[in-house]
Design a protein around this motif. Sequence first.
Motif, PDB file in Angstrom:
ATOM      1  N   ARG A  40       0.791  -1.342   0.278  1.00 52.30           N
ATOM      2  CA  ARG A  40      -0.268  -0.317  -0.015  1.00 52.30           C
ATOM      3  C   ARG A  40       0.845   1.538   0.123  1.00 52.30           C
ATOM      4  O   ARG A  40       0.165   2.850  -0.803  1.00 52.30           O
ATOM      5  N   TRP A  41       2.425   1.271   0.191  1.00 49.72           N
ATOM      6  CA  TRP A  41       3.128   2.095  -0.095  1.00 49.72           C
ATOM      7  C   TRP A  41       3.031   2.553  -1.559  1.00 49.72           C
ATOM      8  O   TRP A  41       3.879   3.528  -1.400  1.00 49.72           O
ATOM      9  N   ASN A  42       2.437   2.164  -2.048  1.00 46.55           N
ATOM     10  CA  ASN A  42       2.825   2.501  -3.944  1.00 46.55           C
ATOM     11  C   ASN A  42       1.315   3.781  -3.828  1.00 46.55           C
ATOM     12  O   ASN A  42       1.791   4.802  -4.555  1.00 46.55           O
ATOM     13  N   LEU A  43       0.732   3.991  -2.688  1.00 44.74           N
ATOM     14  CA  LEU A  43      -0.117   5.058  -2.856  1.00 44.74           C
ATOM     15  C   LEU A  43       0.526   6.588  -2.296  1.00 44.74           C
ATOM     16  O   LEU A  43       0.716   7.375  -2.558  1.00 44.74           O
ATOM     17  N   GLY A  44       1.705   6.183  -1.243  1.00 43.95           N
ATOM     18  CA  GLY A  44       2.222   7.456  -0.981  1.00 43.95           C
ATOM     19  C   GLY A  44       3.374   7.357  -2.014  1.00 43.95           C
ATOM     20  O   GLY A  44       3.243   9.120  -2.191  1.00 43.95           O
ATOM     21  N   VAL A  45       3.856   7.365  -2.762  1.00 39.65           N
ATOM     22  CA  VAL A  45       4.390   6.947  -3.997  1.00 39.65           C
ATOM     23  C   VAL A  45       3.656   7.897  -4.746  1.00 39.65           C
ATOM     24  O   VAL A  45       4.759   9.180  -4.887  1.00 39.65           O
ATOM     25  N   GLY A  46       2.733   7.303  -5.295  1.00 40.00           N
ATOM     26  CA  GLY A  46       1.745   8.406  -6.121  1.00 40.00           C
ATOM     27  C   GLY A  46       0.982   9.439  -5.664  1.00 40.00           C
ATOM     28  O   GLY A  46       1.816  10.736  -6.721  1.00 40.00           O
ATOM     29  N   PHE A  47       1.156   9.541  -4.122  1.00 38.88           N
ATOM     30  CA  PHE A  47       0.650  10.872  -3.650  1.00 38.88           C
ATOM     31  C   PHE A  47       2.180  11.842  -3.536  1.00 38.88           C
ATOM     32  O   PHE A  47       1.732  12.996  -3.969  1.00 38.88           O
ATOM     33  N   ALA A  48       2.778  10.953  -3.153  1.00 44.31           N
ATOM     34  CA  ALA A  48       4.613  11.963  -3.425  1.00 44.31           C
ATOM     35  C   ALA A  48       5.143  12.339  -4.813  1.00 44.31           C
ATOM     36  O   ALA A  48       4.821  13.938  -4.340  1.00 44.31           O
ATOM     37  N   PHE A  49       4.511  11.951  -5.573  1.00 42.71           N
ATOM     38  CA  PHE A  49       4.891  12.692  -6.663  1.00 42.71           C
ATOM     39  C   PHE A  49       3.891  13.375  -7.123  1.00 42.71           C
ATOM     40  O   PHE A  49       4.057  14.931  -7.430  1.00 42.71           O
ATOM     41  N   MET A  50       2.857  13.690  -6.854  1.00 46.90           N
ATOM     42  CA  MET A  50       1.936  14.799  -6.880  1.00 46.90           C
ATOM     43  C   MET A  50       1.943  15.528  -6.123  1.00 46.90           C
ATOM     44  O   MET A  50       1.620  16.363  -7.204  1.00 46.90           O
ATOM     45  N   LEU A  51       2.252  15.284  -5.061  1.00 43.57           N
ATOM     46  CA  LEU A  51       2.349  16.425  -4.032  1.00 43.57           C
ATOM     47  C   LEU A  51       3.182  17.330  -4.822  1.00 43.57           C
ATOM     48  O   LEU A  51       3.542  18.734  -4.731  1.00 43.57           O
ATOM     49  N   THR A  52       4.650  16.918  -4.845  1.00 42.17           N
ATOM     50  CA  THR A  52       5.729  17.581  -5.395  1.00 42.17           C
ATOM     51  C   THR A  52       5.410  18.453  -6.593  1.00 42.17           C
ATOM     52  O   THR A  52       5.324  19.575  -7.212  1.00 42.17           O
ATOM     53  N   GLY A  53       4.744  18.311  -7.579  1.00 35.39           N
ATOM     54  CA  GLY A  53       4.545  19.283  -8.384  1.00 35.39           C
ATOM     55  C   GLY A  53       3.368  19.952  -8.399  1.00 35.39           C
ATOM     56  O   GLY A  53       3.796  21.062  -8.622  1.00 35.39           O
ATOM     57  N   PHE A  54       2.412  19.681  -7.584  1.00 32.20           N
ATOM     58  CA  PHE A  54       1.898  20.719  -6.779  1.00 32.20           C
ATOM     59  C   PHE A  54       2.589  21.934  -6.260  1.00 32.20           C
ATOM     60  O   PHE A  54       2.078  22.833  -6.001  1.00 32.20           O
ATOM     61  N   MET A  55       3.760  21.766  -5.505  1.00 36.13           N
ATOM     62  CA  MET A  55       4.103  22.160  -4.880  1.00 36.13           C
ATOM     63  C   MET A  55       5.274  23.028  -6.181  1.00 36.13           C
ATOM     64  O   MET A  55       5.527  24.282  -5.254  1.00 36.13           O
ATOM     65  N   MET A  56       5.511  23.034  -7.068  1.00 34.42           N
ATOM     66  CA  MET A  56       5.831  22.991  -8.181  1.00 34.42           C
ATOM     67  C   MET A  56       5.454  24.454  -8.448  1.00 34.42           C
ATOM     68  O   MET A  56       5.361  24.911  -8.855  1.00 34.42           O
ATOM     69  N   THR A  57       3.732  23.993  -8.240  1.00 38.67           N
ATOM     70  CA  THR A  57       3.023  24.972  -8.646  1.00 38.67           C
ATOM     71  C   THR A  57       2.994  26.033  -8.052  1.00 38.67           C
ATOM     72  O   THR A  57       2.553  27.218  -9.386  1.00 38.67           O
ATOM     73  N   THR A  58       3.544  26.348  -7.029  1.00 37.69           N
ATOM     74  CA  THR A  58       3.273  28.154  -5.993  1.00 37.69           C
ATOM     75  C   THR A  58       4.874  28.931  -6.517  1.00 37.69           C
ATOM     76  O   THR A  58       4.710  29.793  -6.378  1.00 37.69           O
ATOM     77  N   ARG A  59       5.434  27.536  -7.293  1.00 35.92           N
ATOM     78  CA  ARG A  59       6.418  28.566  -7.787  1.00 35.92           C
ATOM     79  C   ARG A  59       6.563  29.155  -9.006  1.00 35.92           C
ATOM     80  O   ARG A  59       7.669  29.230  -9.752  1.00 35.92           O
ATOM     81  N   TRP A  60       6.041  28.660  -9.733  1.00 33.96           N
ATOM     82  CA  TRP A  60       5.594  29.053 -11.392  1.00 33.96           C
ATOM     83  C   TRP A  60       4.811  30.602 -11.265  1.00 33.96           C
ATOM     84  O   TRP A  60       4.514  31.244 -10.710  1.00 33.96           O
ATOM     85  N   ARG A  61       5.607  31.149 -12.539  1.00 30.40           N
ATOM     86  CA  ARG A  61       5.534  32.458 -12.753  1.00 30.40           C
ATOM     87  C   ARG A  61       5.379  32.349 -14.268  1.00 30.40           C
ATOM     88  O   ARG A  61       5.768  31.847 -14.619  1.00 30.40           O
TER      89      ARG A  61
END
Length: 85
Positions: A64-85
């Motif tokens: 079930r840690w596969n869910l954590g890995v998938g959400f970690a990828f998505m969360l990293t992408g969403f965190m990058m949107t805060t730095r997007w200009r």
Amino acid sequence: MPESKGRKKPQPTTPEQTTRPKAVKVGNPSWFVPVMLGLMIIGLLWVVVFYVTSQQYPVPSLGRWNLGVGFAFMLTGFMMTTRWR
């Protein structure tokens, strides 16, 4: 009614005063948006594959840690949107 006289701007006397400073480029590097979108898509695909394959793939040993890995990828992408200009 009397008309006011316009103010004269002082004329530049040195070459440094006649040149304008270069504009600073504001924005992200060209690789930023593709990496951001790629991380979000990889995370989404990771979670979808996990559910479609009855929780056996992408990495069977993680369980079930596969869910954590998938959400970690998505969360990293969403965190990058805060730095997007």
